[in-house]
Motif scaffolding. Structure first.
Motif, PDB file in Angstrom:
ATOM      1  N   ASP A   5      -9.473   2.188  37.847  1.00 62.63           N
ATOM      2  CA  ASP A   5      -9.169   1.072  38.728  1.00 62.63           C
ATOM      3  C   ASP A   5     -10.418   0.684  39.506  1.00 62.63           C
ATOM      4  N   GLY A   6     -10.700  -0.624  39.492  1.00 63.49           N
ATOM      5  CA  GLY A   6     -11.846  -1.140  40.210  1.00 63.49           C
ATOM      6  C   GLY A   6     -13.142  -1.068  39.440  1.00 63.49           C
ATOM      7  N   ALA A   7     -13.230  -0.327  38.356  1.00 64.10           N
ATOM      8  CA  ALA A   7     -14.453  -0.223  37.567  1.00 64.10           C
ATOM      9  C   ALA A   7     -14.556  -1.402  36.621  1.00 64.10           C
ATOM     10  N   PRO A   8     -15.697  -2.113  36.606  1.00 59.13           N
ATOM     11  CA  PRO A   8     -15.823  -3.240  35.697  1.00 59.13           C
ATOM     12  C   PRO A   8     -15.793  -2.770  34.251  1.00 59.13           C
ATOM     13  N   PRO A   9     -15.168  -3.527  33.353  1.00 60.67           N
ATOM     14  CA  PRO A   9     -15.201  -3.158  31.934  1.00 60.67           C
ATOM     15  C   PRO A   9     -16.638  -3.083  31.430  1.00 60.67           C
ATOM     16  N   SER A  10     -16.900  -2.127  30.523  1.00 55.96           N
ATOM     17  CA  SER A  10     -18.273  -1.902  30.068  1.00 55.96           C
ATOM     18  C   SER A  10     -18.672  -2.826  28.933  1.00 55.96           C
ATOM     19  N   TYR A  11     -17.809  -3.756  28.537  1.00 57.61           N
ATOM     20  CA  TYR A  11     -18.131  -4.714  27.490  1.00 57.61           C
ATOM     21  C   TYR A  11     -17.947  -6.125  28.013  1.00 57.61           C
ATOM     22  N   ALA A  12     -18.710  -7.053  27.437  1.00 60.55           N
ATOM     23  CA  ALA A  12     -18.635  -8.446  27.873  1.00 60.55           C
ATOM     24  C   ALA A  12     -18.008  -9.334  26.807  1.00 60.55           C
ATOM     25  N   LEU A  13     -18.557  -9.304  25.596  1.00 62.59           N
ATOM     26  CA  LEU A  13     -18.128 -10.198  24.529  1.00 62.59           C
ATOM     27  C   LEU A  13     -17.699  -9.394  23.307  1.00 62.59           C
ATOM     28  N   PRO A  14     -16.645  -9.818  22.614  1.00 65.59           N
ATOM     29  CA  PRO A  14     -16.249  -9.134  21.384  1.00 65.59           C
ATOM     30  C   PRO A  14     -16.900  -9.777  20.160  1.00 65.59           C
ATOM     31  N   PHE A  15     -16.887  -9.045  19.075  1.00 66.21           N
ATOM     32  CA  PHE A  15     -17.257  -9.561  17.760  1.00 66.21           C
ATOM     33  C   PHE A  15     -15.994  -9.523  16.915  1.00 66.21           C
ATOM     34  N   VAL A  16     -15.609 -10.662  16.350  1.00 63.69           N
ATOM     35  CA  VAL A  16     -14.308 -10.794  15.689  1.00 63.69           C
ATOM     36  C   VAL A  16     -14.496 -10.760  14.177  1.00 63.69           C
ATOM     37  N   VAL A  17     -13.763  -9.859  13.537  1.00 58.68           N
ATOM     38  CA  VAL A  17     -13.760  -9.721  12.080  1.00 58.68           C
ATOM     39  C   VAL A  17     -12.329  -9.952  11.600  1.00 58.68           C
ATOM     40  N   ALA A  18     -12.144 -10.892  10.700  1.00 61.58           N
ATOM     41  CA  ALA A  18     -10.809 -11.214  10.191  1.00 61.58           C
ATOM     42  C   ALA A  18     -10.682 -10.766   8.743  1.00 61.58           C
ATOM     43  N   VAL A  19      -9.458 -10.739   8.264  1.00 62.06           N
ATOM     44  CA  VAL A  19      -9.184 -10.354   6.882  1.00 62.06           C
ATOM     45  C   VAL A  19      -8.211 -11.339   6.275  1.00 62.06           C
ATOM     46  N   SER A  20      -8.374 -11.543   4.993  1.00 61.84           N
ATOM     47  CA  SER A  20      -7.416 -12.313   4.209  1.00 61.84           C
ATOM     48  C   SER A  20      -7.463 -11.759   2.794  1.00 61.84           C
ATOM     49  N   GLY A  21      -6.306 -11.686   2.160  1.00 65.43           N
ATOM     50  CA  GLY A  21      -6.293 -11.121   0.814  1.00 65.43           C
ATOM     51  C   GLY A  21      -4.947 -11.258   0.151  1.00 65.43           C
ATOM     52  N   HIS A  22      -4.896 -10.799  -1.077  1.00 61.61           N
ATOM     53  CA  HIS A  22      -3.665 -10.897  -1.864  1.00 61.61           C
ATOM     54  C   HIS A  22      -2.573 -10.009  -1.278  1.00 61.61           C
ATOM     55  N   ARG A  23      -1.371 -10.512  -1.337  1.00 63.30           N
ATOM     56  CA  ARG A  23      -0.222  -9.703  -0.903  1.00 63.30           C
ATOM     57  C   ARG A  23       0.231  -8.747  -2.001  1.00 63.30           C
ATOM     58  N   ASP A  24      -0.105  -9.062  -3.240  1.00 67.18           N
ATOM     59  CA  ASP A  24       0.353  -8.251  -4.377  1.00 67.18           C
ATOM     60  C   ASP A  24      -0.829  -7.549  -5.030  1.00 67.18           C
ATOM     61  N   LEU A  25      -1.459  -6.618  -4.315  1.00 67.52           N
ATOM     62  CA  LEU A  25      -2.590  -5.877  -4.876  1.00 67.52           C
ATOM     63  C   LEU A  25      -2.120  -5.004  -6.032  1.00 67.52           C
ATOM     64  N   HIS A  26      -3.000  -4.856  -7.014  1.00 64.45           N
ATOM     65  CA  HIS A  26      -2.682  -4.004  -8.160  1.00 64.45           C
ATOM     66  C   HIS A  26      -2.585  -2.551  -7.685  1.00 64.45           C
ATOM     67  N   PRO A  27      -1.501  -1.846  -8.032  1.00 64.08           N
ATOM     68  CA  PRO A  27      -1.345  -0.461  -7.527  1.00 64.08           C
ATOM     69  C   PRO A  27      -2.507   0.448  -7.880  1.00 64.08           C
ATOM     70  N   ASP A  28      -3.113   0.265  -9.055  1.00 62.71           N
ATOM     71  CA  ASP A  28      -4.223   1.132  -9.446  1.00 62.71           C
ATOM     72  C   ASP A  28      -5.478   0.874  -8.618  1.00 62.71           C
ATOM     73  N   ASP A  29      -5.587  -0.318  -7.992  1.00 63.31           N
ATOM     74  CA  ASP A  29      -6.780  -0.663  -7.222  1.00 63.31           C
ATOM     75  C   ASP A  29      -6.664  -0.320  -5.743  1.00 63.31           C
ATOM     76  N   VAL A  30      -5.460  -0.017  -5.286  1.00 64.37           N
ATOM     77  CA  VAL A  30      -5.253   0.174  -3.847  1.00 64.37           C
ATOM     78  C   VAL A  30      -6.113   1.307  -3.283  1.00 64.37           C
ATOM     79  N   PRO A  31      -6.176   2.503  -3.874  1.00 62.73           N
ATOM     80  CA  PRO A  31      -7.019   3.559  -3.289  1.00 62.73           C
ATOM     81  C   PRO A  31      -8.492   3.158  -3.184  1.00 62.73           C
ATOM     82  N   ALA A  32      -9.017   2.528  -4.239  1.00 60.39           N
ATOM     83  CA  ALA A  32     -10.426   2.126  -4.196  1.00 60.39           C
ATOM     84  C   ALA A  32     -10.660   1.039  -3.153  1.00 60.39           C
ATOM     85  N   VAL A  33      -9.749   0.070  -3.052  1.00 63.21           N
ATOM     86  CA  VAL A  33      -9.900  -1.003  -2.065  1.00 63.21           C
ATOM     87  C   VAL A  33      -9.806  -0.442  -0.652  1.00 63.21           C
ATOM     88  N   ALA A  34      -8.916   0.521  -0.431  1.00 61.64           N
ATOM     89  CA  ALA A  34      -8.804   1.140   0.892  1.00 61.64           C
ATOM     90  C   ALA A  34     -10.113   1.814   1.292  1.00 61.64           C
TER      91      ALA A  34
END
Length: 695
Positions: A5-34
């Motif tokens: 309480d009362g301590a200023p946050p130690s960060y000022a600005l964020p860096f935003v990373v978004a994701v978009s991708g297929h909803r139906d990933l191939h089951p064999d590719d899921v471990p490698a993609v993860a």
């Protein structure tokens, strides 16, 4: 681990990373993609060690939820290693529509409900359970605001397609880096661009996003985010991916490059390119032709080498060429944000406790002044600081903006002080060079030595100042932070008045190069829940009164006095030089060469007075007190006209709702006028920045 309480946050600005991708990933590719997703986001976090990374996702099935799982794993790893992973790594969930509607759409929509009601209901409940498993550990969960009426003009769309198209637009505007989990197939009749789909978002990022939907601004595109797109290959679990290689054979994340048309194969940057700034050290001919510019390029190269070394140390593995290309683009997109965060943390954690307390007090004063204009006058005196004084409804959306504003505001003043020191060193160098011939007369035996030493010292002072500016990579820090603070101030007042427009749609439309990061930082700060508007008339009245009090306050009066004194002193020195030159001419005409000592003294004094006067006038000009005073006067008139218009509106015979609507329009018009005025002021400052290029 939230701050005390009362301590200023130690960060000022964020860096935003978004994701978009297929909803139906191939089951064999899921471990490698993860595994590839984790390596990619770990690399991003290592590239920006002082910056909070906000990972933005809609938590759809498939790639989005796989991404969220890796983000939470990275959060745990950072918490164990750094002790504050919960603050630096954050999952942010942005929904294109309300949660219940989103669950229905993810389960198949109205068509699925009609076709198989029982299966639809089971799918809806299953998706809701999966969603809540990740959203419960997210830092923010909110529904994005709807698109402006003209923003989605074109092909007719259903209500759900409009929501997904707005999500694509939102990610394209607010994300500084996008991860696309995609099979790479595009274009043609077999792979159409569906509104809100991964291909639609990839195309938007590569070719630009329509920012301002106003009819007079159509076809005015924002600066395209070319290159800030990472491609992770994965097949889909359908026949369209038959014959494609498995994910492990394609390697990890690759930096996608623009240029491919619909139906053509995608292309990647497989290594950092020699023409990218900082990749290579400046050649010898650059040092000979333009040493200051070569020094700046060397500083960029040194920063890039340091980023590579830090990332390899942090990840404990060497980076291959494609990964270096990803690291370079991440570093280039976020290095100014990382620098501002680092400066903020260093000031908060300074070894001098008194200096750290003064910095914290400056932050509190800056935030308290804004809240005081909203009628929250006790904010600065609150034990928990200005953040706790924000109304509960506005706090989630306004707190990130207020934190970034007060840090940028205070850092701009600190940068301005550094700027003054540099120009004072330059003025000292000019005075030393001008005084060197005069000091030669102080000794008949060692006069030439004294002159050489003083002149050389002045030259070294000038060159050293230029090198100081070039190597610090903060030549335009004051301009950048001032532009960021003013943009955030206007955006906060707009949001509080109920105006949802983005500041970046109305300022710095063509900002690129050095100041382009300010625009992206403003967009990143708005990845937060929408802010419920307050009473527009009260917000506008507080805005006007606060700025008029500041513009007519002691600070601007001091600047006017300083400018008047500096100009008067410089002019008096130049006038003295003119009088001494006339006296030297009269001495020559009357006495000839019989009085050489007075003549030499007059000429030496004339040269010294000319140098001192010119240096003083240059210092006054470079400090910009004259332009600052003129801009303050123009802004004071502008706020005065807004005040008169608000008073006229208050006295008009109309309903309170109409008065609120008029006040909201007036706040928008005032913000645009202030942004235009600040843009002109920044352009005037940029014309006198420290930039020598070897001359």
């Amino acid at each position: 681990m939230p701050p005390a309480d009362g301590a200023p946050p130690s960060y000022a600005l964020p860096f935003v990373v978004a994701v978009s991708g297929h909803r139906d990933l191939h089951p064999d590719d899921v471990p490698a993609v993860a595994a590839q997703l984790y390596q990619a986001i770990e690399l991003i976090a290592a590239a920006l060690p002082h910056t909070p990374i906000h990972f933005l996702s809609a938590l759809a099935d498939g790639a989005d939820q796989l991404f969220a799982e890796q983000v939470l794993a990275l959060q745990r790893a950072c918490a164990a290693r750094e002790g504050e992973g919960g603050r630096r790594i954050e999952l942010v969930v942005a929904l294109p529509m309300p949660f219940d509607d989103y669950c229905r759409e993810q389960a198949g929509g109205e068509a699925g409900a009609r076709r198989d009601p029982a299966g639809f209901e089971a799918a809806r409940l299953a998706f809701a359970a999966r969603f809540q498993r990740y959203s419960a550990r997210a830092g923010k969960v909110f529904v994005i605001p709807p698109a402006p009426p003209a923003a989605l003009l074109g092909t007719p769309m259903t209500r759900a397609e409009e929501a997904y198209a707005q999500l694509t637009r939102y990610l394209g505007i607010h994300a500084q880096l996008l991860l696309a989990v995609w099979d790479g197939q595009s274009g043609g009749g077999q792979f159409p661009r569906l509104p809100g789909g991964t291909l639609d978002l990839v195309h938007a990022l590569l070719h630009g996003v329509e920012r301002d939907p106003h009819r007079r601004s159509r076809r005015r595109f924002a600066e395209p985010a070319r290159g800030n797109l990472l491609h992770l290959y994965s097949r889909r679990a359908q026949s369209s991916s038959d014959g494609l290689p498995a994910a492990p054979a394609a390697g990890g994340a690759r930096l996608l490059r623009a240029g491919a048309r619909d139906g053509e194969a995608v292309a990647h940057w497989m290594a950092p390119q020699p023409e990218w700034p900082g990749v290579l050290a400046p050649p010898l001919r650059s040092w000979l032709r333009a040493p200051i510019r070569a020094c700046e390029r060397w500083a960029e190269h040194r920063a890039w080498c340091d980023a590579v070394a830090h990332a390899e140390t942090r990840l404990q593995r060497p980076l291959d060429a494609p990964t270096l290309a990803v690291l370079y683009r991440t570093h280039a997109a976020g290095r100014e944000i990382d620098l501002l965060n680092r400066l903020h943390r260093q000031a908060l954690q300074a070894s001098d406790a008194a200096a750290a307390q003064r910095y914290a007090a400056s932050l509190e004063a800056s935030g308290g002044a804004f809240l005081g204009s909203l009628g929250l006058g006790g904010a600065a005196a609150s034990p928990a600081g200005p953040m706790a004084a924000l109304p509960a409804a506005q706090r989630p959306g306004l707190a990130p903006l207020l934190q970034a504003f007060r840090v940028a505001d205070v850092q701009a003043e600190r940068a301005k002080r550094g700027w003054r020191y540099r120009w004072r060193f330059m003025a000292l160098a000019v005075i030393m060079a001008s005084a060197a011939p005069t000091l030669r007369l102080t000794s008949g035996t060692h006069g030439e030595l004294v002159e050489s030493v003083v002149f050389t010292s002045g030259a070294m002072c000038a060159v050293g100042t230029y090198l100081w500016v070039a190597l610090s990579r903060r030549r335009n820090a004051y301009l950048d932070y001032r532009a960021l603070a003013e943009g955030l101030r206007c955006q906060m007042y707009w949001l509080c008045a109920g105006e949802a427009s983005l500041v970046t749609d109305h300022c710095a439309q063509r900002a690129g190069g050095g100041m382009g990061w300010v625009r992206h930082a403003l967009d990143a700060c708005l990845v937060a829940p929408p802010v419920p508007g307050l009473a527009a008339r009260g917000v506008l009245r507080g805005w006007i009164d606060d700025q008029r009090a500041y513009l007519s306050g002691a600070g601007n009066r001091w600047r006017r006095r300083q400018h008047a004194r500096a100009v008067a002193f410089g002019n008096n020195m130049l006038l003295s030089a003119l009088m001494m030159s006339l006296a030297a001419l009269a001495t020559t005409l009357v006495f000839g060469r019989s009085h050489m000592l007075p003549l030499i003294l007059l000429l030496a004094g004339m040269k010294l007075a000319t140098g001192v006067g010119a240096a003083w006038l240059s210092l006054a000009t470079k400090m910009g007190h004259g332009e600052t005073a003129a801009q303050a006067e123009q802004l004071h008139k502008l706020y005065g006209r807004a005040d008169a218009e608000l008073l006229r509106s208050e006295g008009a015979p109309c309903s309170n709702a109409e008065k609120e609507h008029h006040a909201r329009d007036l706040a928008f018009a005032l913000g645009k006028a202030v942004l235009d005025e600040n843009a002109g002021w920044l352009a005037a400052y940029q014309q006198r920045r420290l930039n020598w290029h070897g001359r």
